[in-house]
Design an enzyme around this catalytic site. Structure first.
Site, PDB file in Angstrom:
ATOM      1  CD  GLU A   1       7.903  12.032 -15.541  1.00  0.00           C
ATOM      2  OE1 GLU A   1       7.280  12.865 -16.218  1.00  0.00           O
ATOM      3  OE2 GLU A   1       8.715  12.351 -14.656  1.00  0.00           O
TER       4      GLU A   1
ATOM      5  CB  SER B   1      12.274  22.423 -15.484  1.00  0.00           C
ATOM      6  OG  SER B   1      11.428  23.549 -15.565  1.00  0.00           O
TER       7      SER B   1
ATOM      8  CE  LYS C   1      10.915  19.250 -11.158  1.00  0.00           C
ATOM      9  NZ  LYS C   1       9.650  19.687 -11.694  1.00  0.00           N
TER      10      LYS C   1
ATOM     11  CG  HIS D   1      -1.625  -1.263   1.479  1.00  0.00           C
ATOM     12  ND1 HIS D   1      -2.795  -1.625   0.852  1.00  0.00           N
ATOM     13  CD2 HIS D   1      -1.274  -2.303   2.270  1.00  0.00           C
ATOM     14  CE1 HIS D   1      -3.153  -2.828   1.282  1.00  0.00           C
ATOM     15  NE2 HIS D   1      -2.243  -3.271   2.128  1.00  0.00           N
TER      16      HIS D   1
END
Ligand code: ARG
Length: 463
Positions: A291, A278, A284, A157
């Site tokens: 992704e 970024s 970043k 979980h």
């Protein structure tokens, strides 16, 4: 441009229909397979006395010339001139060698031809993908070997649950990929029969030798039914299903990598070469590769869904709907290959941060089960031990401390069975080392898993 079938027609094909109907822009990638099939077919035709030896020699010479020219990009394959790769090769051949070229298509249809080409193509790509999966498994094993003692929290979980090692976690993925390799092998196993010689749908009256073409093209046997021979696309579906599951595995790992390189976890750091920045936020460093893999998994599922849907209502035998199989399969193959090629080096070059994993492992009471087991091993029934440990955890939360730092008096207050040795029993290294059951995280057990996977990689690399 006059069509091959112009004899039957009074009008030329409408220009829009021509483009709509044509598959040359995507099926040209099968030119090698198409030529390989034609070489075998013409060899068989000559052997059976259906064409002359002289024609066979001309056909072979012509086809080899076309192969070289296509490989060197010397021929442009436009939809205005060619409907698909099968007609393109035949037209080119006839332009080059005349009448002998027109004999190549004797006792053959594009329906068995395309069925053959797709099988040859997918067979080749399955082998390529399988070896890329094995490469990635090698990377996982390498990282696992270096992290046999790297303790981290295992999760359920997404809540810290029990202590494991990074090696143990990675070997879970190695085992999933092992099944992917086997699944791809199963696809190959079901593709051992050759459709060539099925003709348009009903075989042929020529005395062809289907065993001979099957042998020349490295199949075990000819397909047993000519209708099935031209109408079967199970192998395309199976391949896309196998690739979907493979992508699912890559996607789950991608998701974990995304989490692991966040500041919240910081279990790993990706190499600069495999991260992106970024346009606005200077701080970043993003895991875009992961992704994208997660996102591209959806594309591969799309191919599988497309194929299943395309095929479900088709009567026997060939229907043009089946031309749609190509882009779905090609895209799934390209996507899976690209993802494996980028994932493996990204994973290999990442830095593991064991200290951060350990810090996370010391939070979250992941040794609570071990504390209960300590009591159980002293004779306390597990349910009572479980309850006692729950009380201790609650006490820790109250005192803002951990089980490791909780004074012995607190333990003894809950149960007389607790002694000083509880601290050793709940030490995370002990917790991991003691989990020696088959499949567990103990370093010696993970080493066993690694050795087994290494043997598998070795065996499959030779297959
Ligand atoms: N381009 C076609 C395909 O990909 C080849 C088979 C065409 N056969 C036919 N009868 N139209 O399926």
């Amino acid at each position: 441009m006059a069509k091959m079938w112009a004899g039957r027609f009074q009008k030329e094909t409408d220009a829009v229909v021509n483009d709509f109907n044509s598959s040359i822009l995507f099926d040209s990638r099968m030119f090698r397979e198409d030529i390989e099939g034609s070489l075998a077919h013409s060899t068989m035709l000559a052997k059976q006395g259906i064409i002359s030896e002289n024609d066979r020699a001309l056909i072979h010479q012509g086809l080899k010339g076309i192969l070289t020219d296509l490989e060197r990009g010397r021929i442009s394959l436009s939809p205005e001139k060619y409907e698909d790769i099968h007609m393109a090769v035949e037209q080119l051949l006839t332009e080059r060698i005349g009448d002998a070229g027109k004999r190549l298509h004797t006792a053959r249809s594009r329906n068995d031809q395309v069925a053959l080409d797709m099988r040859l193509y997918t067979r080749k790509e399955i082998k390529n993908i399988r070896s890329l999966v094995l490469d990635f498994m090698r990377v996982l094993v390498g990282k696992a070997k270096g992290n046999l003692h790297t303790v981290m929290p295992g999760y359920t979980h997404l809540q810290r649950a029990q202590p494991i090692t990074f090696a143990h976690h990675l070997m879970a993925y190695a085992n999933m990929l092992r099944r992917d390799v086997l699944r791809l092998g199963n696809c190959l196993g079901l593709m051992e029969e050759c459709p060539l010689g099925s003709g348009a749908l009903a075989g042929t009256t020529y005395p062809i030798d289907r065993g001979e073409t099957a042998r020349l093209l490295h199949f075990a046997a000819p397909m047993d039914n000519s209708l099935d021979g031209v109408a079967d696309r199970d192998y395309c579906i199976e391949l896309c299903a196998a690739l979907s599951i493979l992508m699912l595995h890559l996607s789950r790992l991608s998701e974990e990598v995304v989490a692991w390189c966040s500041w919240e976890f910081k279990f790993i750091e990706l190499d600069d070469a495999y991260s992106t920045g970024s346009s606005i936020m200077p701080q970043k460093k993003n895991p875009d590769v992961c992704e994208l893999i997660r996102g591209k998994t959806g594309r591969v599922y799309g191919s599988l869904t497309a194929l299943l849907t395309q095929m479900k209502g088709l009567p026997l035998a060939y229907n043009k709907d089946m031309q749609e199989d190509k882009e779905a399969v090609f895209d799934a193959v390209d996507t899976a290959k690209m993802c494996l090629q980028v994932f493996a080096p990204m994973f290999e070059t990442m830095t593991v941060l064991p200290e951060n994993m350990k810090k996370a492992a010391y939070r979250g009471f992941i040794n609570a089960t071990d504390c209960a087991d300590y009591l159980t091993k002293k004779g306390v029934p597990f349910r009572d031990a479980y309850k006692a440990t729950g009380t201790l955890v609650a006490r820790c939360i109250e005192l803002n401390t951990t089980l490791d730092a909780l004074p012995i008096e607190e333990y003894k207050f809950i149960s007389d069975e607790f002694g000083e040795d509880v601290y050793h029993a709940i030490d995370l290294n002990t917790c991991v080392a003691e989990r020696r059951s088959i499949g567990g995280p103990a370093p010696e057990e993970v080493s066993r898993q690694i050795a087994k996977i290494e043997r598998f990689i070795e065996d499959e690399s030779q297959a």
